[in-house]
Design a protein around this motif. Structure first.
Motif, PDB file in Angstrom:
ATOM      1  N   UNK A   1       0.839  -1.200   0.000  1.00 52.24           N
ATOM      2  CA  UNK A   1       0.000   0.000   0.000  1.00 52.24           C
ATOM      3  C   UNK A   1       0.878   1.256   0.000  1.00 52.24           C
ATOM      4  N   UNK A   2       0.500   2.217  -0.840  1.00 51.94           N
ATOM      5  CA  UNK A   2       1.215   3.496  -0.833  1.00 51.94           C
ATOM      6  C   UNK A   2       0.739   4.309   0.365  1.00 51.94           C
ATOM      7  N   UNK A   3       1.584   5.195   0.897  1.00 47.81           N
ATOM      8  CA  UNK A   3       1.101   6.062   1.978  1.00 47.81           C
ATOM      9  C   UNK A   3      -0.113   6.850   1.505  1.00 47.81           C
ATOM     10  N   UNK A   4      -1.145   6.830   2.307  1.00 52.69           N
ATOM     11  CA  UNK A   4      -2.429   7.419   1.917  1.00 52.69           C
ATOM     12  C   UNK A   4      -2.409   8.941   1.929  1.00 52.69           C
ATOM     13  N   UNK A   5      -1.941   9.539   3.009  1.00 48.31           N
ATOM     14  CA  UNK A   5      -2.015  10.991   3.177  1.00 48.31           C
ATOM     15  C   UNK A   5      -0.632  11.605   3.013  1.00 48.31           C
ATOM     16  N   UNK A   6      -0.493  12.465   2.003  1.00 49.97           N
ATOM     17  CA  UNK A   6       0.803  13.067   1.718  1.00 49.97           C
ATOM     18  C   UNK A   6       0.661  14.553   1.429  1.00 49.97           C
ATOM     19  N   UNK A   7       1.781  15.237   1.534  1.00 48.12           N
ATOM     20  CA  UNK A   7       1.924  16.606   1.032  1.00 48.12           C
ATOM     21  C   UNK A   7       2.779  16.501  -0.213  1.00 48.12           C
ATOM     22  N   UNK A   8       2.513  17.363  -1.190  1.00 49.76           N
ATOM     23  CA  UNK A   8       3.295  17.281  -2.418  1.00 49.76           C
ATOM     24  C   UNK A   8       3.791  18.651  -2.851  1.00 49.76           C
ATOM     25  N   UNK A   9       4.864  18.610  -3.607  1.00 48.23           N
ATOM     26  CA  UNK A   9       5.395  19.762  -4.331  1.00 48.23           C
ATOM     27  C   UNK A   9       5.688  19.285  -5.738  1.00 48.23           C
ATOM     28  N   UNK A  10       5.127  19.988  -6.713  1.00 46.59           N
ATOM     29  CA  UNK A  10       5.382  19.658  -8.110  1.00 46.59           C
ATOM     30  C   UNK A  10       5.938  20.904  -8.795  1.00 46.59           C
ATOM     31  N   UNK A  11       6.908  20.701  -9.664  1.00 41.69           N
ATOM     32  CA  UNK A  11       7.483  21.801 -10.424  1.00 41.69           C
ATOM     33  C   UNK A  11       7.164  21.571 -11.897  1.00 41.69           C
ATOM     34  N   UNK A  12       6.530  22.563 -12.495  1.00 39.38           N
ATOM     35  CA  UNK A  12       6.135  22.528 -13.910  1.00 39.38           C
ATOM     36  C   UNK A  12       6.938  23.592 -14.646  1.00 39.38           C
ATOM     37  N   UNK A  13       7.382  23.270 -15.855  1.00 36.89           N
ATOM     38  CA  UNK A  13       8.126  24.220 -16.680  1.00 36.89           C
ATOM     39  C   UNK A  13       7.493  24.242 -18.066  1.00 36.89           C
ATOM     40  N   UNK A  14       7.368  25.443 -18.616  1.00 32.47           N
ATOM     41  CA  UNK A  14       6.831  25.562 -19.969  1.00 32.47           C
ATOM     42  C   UNK A  14       7.972  25.305 -20.946  1.00 32.47           C
ATOM     43  N   UNK A  15       7.832  24.223 -21.721  1.00 31.93           N
ATOM     44  CA  UNK A  15       8.839  23.816 -22.695  1.00 31.93           C
ATOM     45  C   UNK A  15       8.163  23.711 -24.057  1.00 31.93           C
ATOM     46  N   UNK A  16       8.724  24.370 -25.042  1.00 27.56           N
ATOM     47  CA  UNK A  16       8.166  24.340 -26.401  1.00 27.56           C
ATOM     48  C   UNK A  16       6.669  24.676 -26.408  1.00 27.56           C
ATOM     49  N   UNK A  17       6.302  25.653 -25.589  1.00 25.92           N
ATOM     50  CA  UNK A  17       4.919  26.117 -25.565  1.00 25.92           C
ATOM     51  C   UNK A  17       3.951  25.265 -24.762  1.00 25.92           C
ATOM     52  N   UNK A  18       4.459  24.214 -24.089  1.00 24.20           N
ATOM     53  CA  UNK A  18       3.588  23.327 -23.298  1.00 24.20           C
ATOM     54  C   UNK A  18       4.141  23.175 -21.887  1.00 24.20           C
ATOM     55  N   UNK A  19       3.223  23.094 -20.929  1.00 28.99           N
ATOM     56  CA  UNK A  19       3.629  22.855 -19.547  1.00 28.99           C
ATOM     57  C   UNK A  19       3.936  21.379 -19.361  1.00 28.99           C
ATOM     58  N   UNK A  20       5.063  21.110 -18.716  1.00 30.80           N
ATOM     59  CA  UNK A  20       5.475  19.726 -18.439  1.00 30.80           C
ATOM     60  C   UNK A  20       5.917  19.618 -16.992  1.00 30.80           C
ATOM     61  N   UNK A  21       5.672  18.454 -16.421  1.00 27.29           N
ATOM     62  CA  UNK A  21       6.074  18.184 -15.046  1.00 27.29           C
ATOM     63  C   UNK A  21       7.538  17.771 -15.033  1.00 27.29           C
ATOM     64  N   UNK A  22       8.373  18.545 -14.315  1.00 23.71           N
ATOM     65  CA  UNK A  22       9.808  18.238 -14.280  1.00 23.71           C
ATOM     66  C   UNK A  22      10.247  17.630 -12.947  1.00 23.71           C
ATOM     67  N   UNK A  23       9.482  17.889 -11.884  1.00 24.22           N
ATOM     68  CA  UNK A  23       9.855  17.341 -10.577  1.00 24.22           C
ATOM     69  C   UNK A  23       8.609  17.186  -9.716  1.00 24.22           C
ATOM     70  N   UNK A  24       8.666  16.174  -8.866  1.00 21.66           N
ATOM     71  CA  UNK A  24       7.544  15.858  -7.993  1.00 21.66           C
ATOM     72  C   UNK A  24       8.124  15.293  -6.707  1.00 21.66           C
ATOM     73  N   UNK A  25       7.624  15.749  -5.577  1.00 21.12           N
ATOM     74  CA  UNK A  25       8.098  15.219  -4.307  1.00 21.12           C
ATOM     75  C   UNK A  25       6.908  15.058  -3.365  1.00 21.12           C
ATOM     76  N   UNK A  26       6.813  13.889  -2.770  1.00 17.36           N
ATOM     77  CA  UNK A  26       5.769  13.614  -1.775  1.00 17.36           C
ATOM     78  C   UNK A  26       6.418  13.392  -0.423  1.00 17.36           C
ATOM     79  N   UNK A  27       5.738  13.864   0.618  1.00 17.16           N
ATOM     80  CA  UNK A  27       6.136  13.577   1.998  1.00 17.16           C
ATOM     81  C   UNK A  27       4.921  13.064   2.738  1.00 17.16           C
ATOM     82  N   UNK A  28       5.145  12.129   3.639  1.00 19.39           N
ATOM     83  CA  UNK A  28       4.019  11.612   4.432  1.00 19.39           C
ATOM     84  C   UNK A  28       3.470  12.746   5.288  1.00 19.39           C
ATOM     85  N   UNK A  29       2.155  12.882   5.267  1.00 21.41           N
ATOM     86  CA  UNK A  29       1.487  13.944   6.016  1.00 21.41           C
ATOM     87  C   UNK A  29       1.204  13.443   7.431  1.00 21.41           C
ATOM     88  N   UNK A  30       1.665  14.177   8.373  1.00 24.58           N
ATOM     89  CA  UNK A  30       1.395  13.888   9.789  1.00 24.58           C
ATOM     90  C   UNK A  30       0.207  14.757  10.187  1.00 24.58           C
TER      91      UNK A  30
END
Length: 160
Positions: A128-157
């Protein structure tokens, strides 16, 4: 004569100040509208990403993730774009549901940072994956389109 010159100078200065104020206000309005437009685009893409995860949709994941994507899961697992796509399409990583809450998108020119809470129901290689998390995602516009370049999850207390 001197009074007339002073009066004209003051009128010209007042007009210049008014024009400058209007230009600044228009730029601020345009900036707000652009941030709102980017915010909506990122939220839409993130919803598509979630559906791509749930349905193991290779084409959607390939379109959204940047070639140099790096993701860190709540257990510290690091995945690249090829690993993400492979894990979902092979069934090693499965989600039945993913919801987000308290999402905020901050825009910095061609970069957007998305943060929030995530509730996930799924399995990673049978565990089972941890159910409750906090996330940070970094999106960058490349060639006119937004793309996800980084994603980080932390277990939410949860606070008590």
């Amino acid at each position: 004569m001197e009074g007339e010159f002073l009066r004209r100078t003051l009128v010209i200065a007042a007009l210049a100040l008014t024009a400058t104020s209007i230009a600044v206000a228009q730029k601020q309005t345009a900036d707000r509208e652009q941030r709102s437009s980017v915010d909506q685009a990122i939220r839409q893409l993130d919803n598509e990403r979630i559906q791509g995860h749930i349905h193991a949709d290779r084409a959607t994941l390939d379109r959204i993730y940047a070639q140099d994507f790096i993701g860190v899961g709540p257990s510290g697992t690091v995945r690249t774009k090829p690993q993400v796509i492979s894990d979902f399409t092979s069934g090693a990583l499965k989600f039945q549901s993913i919801t987000t809450d308290e999402v905020q998108v901050r825009v910095y020119e061609n970069t957007a940072v998305e943060t929030g809470l995530s509730t996930m129901v799924g399995q990673d290689k049978g565990k089972a994956v941890p159910r409750d998390t906090r996330f940070t995602r970094v999106w960058v516009k490349q060639d006119g389109r937004w793309r996800l370049v980084a994603n980080h999850y932390s277990i939410r207390i949860t606070q008590q």
